[in-house]
Design a protein around this motif. Structure first.
Motif, mmCIF file in Angstrom:
data_model
loop_
_atom_site.group_PDB
_atom_site.id
_atom_site.type_symbol
_atom_site.label_atom_id
_atom_site.label_comp_id
_atom_site.label_asym_id
_atom_site.label_seq_id
_atom_site.Cartn_x
_atom_site.Cartn_y
_atom_site.Cartn_z
ATOM 1 N N PHE A 30 1.096 -0.388 0.209
ATOM 2 C CA PHE A 30 -0.289 -0.101 -0.006
ATOM 3 C C PHE A 30 0.877 1.553 -0.180
ATOM 4 O O PHE A 30 1.890 1.730 0.971
ATOM 5 C CB PHE A 30 -0.784 0.351 1.818
ATOM 6 N N THR A 31 -0.041 2.659 -1.136
ATOM 7 C CA THR A 31 1.687 2.926 -1.112
ATOM 8 C C THR A 31 0.517 4.689 -0.734
ATOM 9 O O THR A 31 -0.178 4.416 -0.961
ATOM 10 C CB THR A 31 2.092 3.009 -2.428
ATOM 11 N N PHE B 280 3.645 0.564 10.278
ATOM 12 C CA PHE B 280 3.332 -0.061 9.060
ATOM 13 C C PHE B 280 4.224 -0.619 8.204
ATOM 14 O O PHE B 280 3.434 -0.990 7.043
ATOM 15 C CB PHE B 280 1.833 0.089 8.824
ATOM 16 N N ARG B 281 4.990 -0.231 8.625
ATOM 17 C CA ARG B 281 6.078 0.242 7.310
ATOM 18 C C ARG B 281 5.868 -2.139 6.601
ATOM 19 O O ARG B 281 6.736 -2.148 6.033
ATOM 20 C CB ARG B 281 7.418 -0.108 7.080
ATOM 21 N N GLY B 282 5.975 -2.560 8.569
ATOM 22 C CA GLY B 282 6.475 -3.959 8.688
ATOM 23 C C GLY B 282 5.413 -4.682 7.406
ATOM 24 O O GLY B 282 5.129 -5.617 7.423
ATOM 25 N N GLN B 283 4.751 -3.820 7.873
ATOM 26 C CA GLN B 283 3.403 -4.740 7.389
ATOM 27 C C GLN B 283 2.451 -4.436 5.286
ATOM 28 O O GLN B 283 2.319 -4.289 4.606
ATOM 29 C CB GLN B 283 2.021 -4.645 7.879
ATOM 30 N N GLY B 284 3.913 -4.095 4.662
ATOM 31 C CA GLY B 284 3.920 -3.237 3.596
ATOM 32 C C GLY B 284 3.836 -1.603 3.296
ATOM 33 O O GLY B 284 3.144 -1.496 1.696
ATOM 34 N N LEU B 285 3.378 -1.163 3.503
ATOM 35 C CA LEU B 285 3.293 0.328 3.206
ATOM 36 C C LEU B 285 4.419 0.848 3.388
ATOM 37 O O LEU B 285 5.408 0.984 4.043
ATOM 38 C CB LEU B 285 2.906 1.038 5.020
ATOM 39 N N GLU B 286 3.866 1.420 2.138
ATOM 40 C CA GLU B 286 5.740 2.570 1.550
ATOM 41 C C GLU B 286 4.923 4.036 1.179
ATOM 42 O O GLU B 286 3.768 4.462 0.848
ATOM 43 C CB GLU B 286 5.317 2.028 0.083
ATOM 44 N N ILE B 287 5.906 4.839 1.603
ATOM 45 C CA ILE B 287 5.763 6.645 1.738
ATOM 46 C C ILE B 287 6.490 7.018 0.513
ATOM 47 O O ILE B 287 8.024 6.929 1.050
ATOM 48 C CB ILE B 287 5.400 7.270 3.386
ATOM 49 N N LYS C 16 -8.661 8.182 10.289
ATOM 50 C CA LYS C 16 -8.863 7.160 9.284
ATOM 51 C C LYS C 16 -8.192 6.216 8.535
ATOM 52 O O LYS C 16 -8.405 5.313 8.010
ATOM 53 C CB LYS C 16 -10.090 8.641 8.569
ATOM 54 N N LEU C 17 -7.075 7.416 8.672
ATOM 55 C CA LEU C 17 -5.823 6.660 7.865
ATOM 56 C C LEU C 17 -5.706 4.820 8.263
ATOM 57 O O LEU C 17 -5.484 4.256 7.632
ATOM 58 C CB LEU C 17 -4.691 6.827 7.462
ATOM 59 N N ASN C 18 -5.092 5.380 9.072
ATOM 60 C CA ASN C 18 -5.090 3.989 10.233
ATOM 61 C C ASN C 18 -6.443 3.043 10.143
ATOM 62 O O ASN C 18 -5.631 1.709 10.356
ATOM 63 C CB ASN C 18 -4.339 3.920 12.113
ATOM 64 N N ALA C 19 -6.968 2.862 9.929
ATOM 65 C CA ALA C 19 -8.430 1.769 9.855
ATOM 66 C C ALA C 19 -8.077 1.228 8.886
ATOM 67 O O ALA C 19 -8.276 0.554 8.134
ATOM 68 C CB ALA C 19 -9.443 2.688 10.403
ATOM 69 N N LEU C 20 -8.169 2.741 7.884
ATOM 70 C CA LEU C 20 -8.294 2.245 5.915
ATOM 71 C C LEU C 20 -6.785 1.362 5.865
ATOM 72 O O LEU C 20 -7.025 0.624 5.340
ATOM 73 C CB LEU C 20 -7.667 3.051 5.407
ATOM 74 N N LEU C 21 -5.435 1.623 6.130
ATOM 75 C CA LEU C 21 -4.378 0.570 6.637
ATOM 76 C C LEU C 21 -4.632 -1.008 7.413
ATOM 77 O O LEU C 21 -4.128 -1.969 6.461
ATOM 78 C CB LEU C 21 -3.365 1.303 7.206
ATOM 79 N N LYS C 22 -5.525 -1.027 8.111
ATOM 80 C CA LYS C 22 -5.062 -2.188 8.977
ATOM 81 C C LYS C 22 -6.300 -2.927 8.276
ATOM 82 O O LYS C 22 -6.194 -3.846 8.013
ATOM 83 C CB LYS C 22 -6.225 -1.625 10.069
ATOM 84 N N LYS C 23 -7.509 -2.171 6.888
ATOM 85 C CA LYS C 23 -8.092 -2.986 6.360
ATOM 86 C C LYS C 23 -7.793 -3.350 5.514
ATOM 87 O O LYS C 23 -6.982 -4.819 4.860
ATOM 88 C CB LYS C 23 -9.272 -1.878 6.018
#
Length: 164
Positions: A51-52, A78-85, A153-160
């Motif tokens: 997710f980027t 979240f980077r360990g779960q696949g988040l890129e920024i 809101k962003l954290n909820a979206l990322l968790k989903k």
């Protein structure tokens, strides 16, 4: 006859709403290769099942400065779960100010200078900062947030998205 007209109107209205939603969501990310301020070659979206978040910002933007610690915290969480920024500084932002800001604030994700404005142009000519583009694991743009992010809101979206 009135029921038939109402039904037809509802169907047309629904189709119209779906049409406009299709124009604003699920667009593909422009395929652009960039270089970070540390010399790292990056594609704005790489198919790595991540997710980027592409964040357009500037060092003279109060909302951007206020938002940046939240982006850092979110990235670290979240980077360990696949988040890129990827942070894209606007073309008018002096490179030395961007470098100083990123070093002073220990920004852990890639920062890119949009020297000629082509990156912002490729995302429908972004002019306002902060603006964040949210990209799902399939490379589809799912949201464009103009202004500061709502981190709850962003954290909820990322968790989903990161747990699916």
């Amino acid at each position: 006859m009135a029921k038939k007209s109402i039904w037809l109107l509802l169907v047309l209205l629904t189709l119209l709403v779906l049409f406009f939603l299709s124009l604003t969501t699920n667009k593909k990310v422009p395929e652009i290769a960039v270089t970070s301020i540390t010399g790292e070659a990056i594609k704005l979206y790489q198919v790595k099942n991540n997710f980027t978040i592409i964040n357009f910002w500037a060092t003279d933007c109060p909302g951007c400065i206020k938002e940046m610690p939240g982006l850092v915290d979110t990235y670290n969480q979240f980077r360990g779960q696949g988040l890129e920024i990827i942070a894209i500084s606007m073309s008018y932002d002096p490179p030395n100010q961007v470098l100083n800001f990123t070093q002073k604030n220990k920004i852990p994700f890639p920062v890119v200078l949009d020297v000629n404005g082509q990156i912002a142009q490729s995302f429908e000519n972004i002019r306002l900062t902060p603006t964040s583009i949210l990209i799902d694991k399939n490379g589809k743009i799912i949201d464009k947030v103009i202004g500061e992010l709502d981190f709850n809101k962003l954290n909820a979206l990322l968790k989903k998205h990161l747990n699916s």
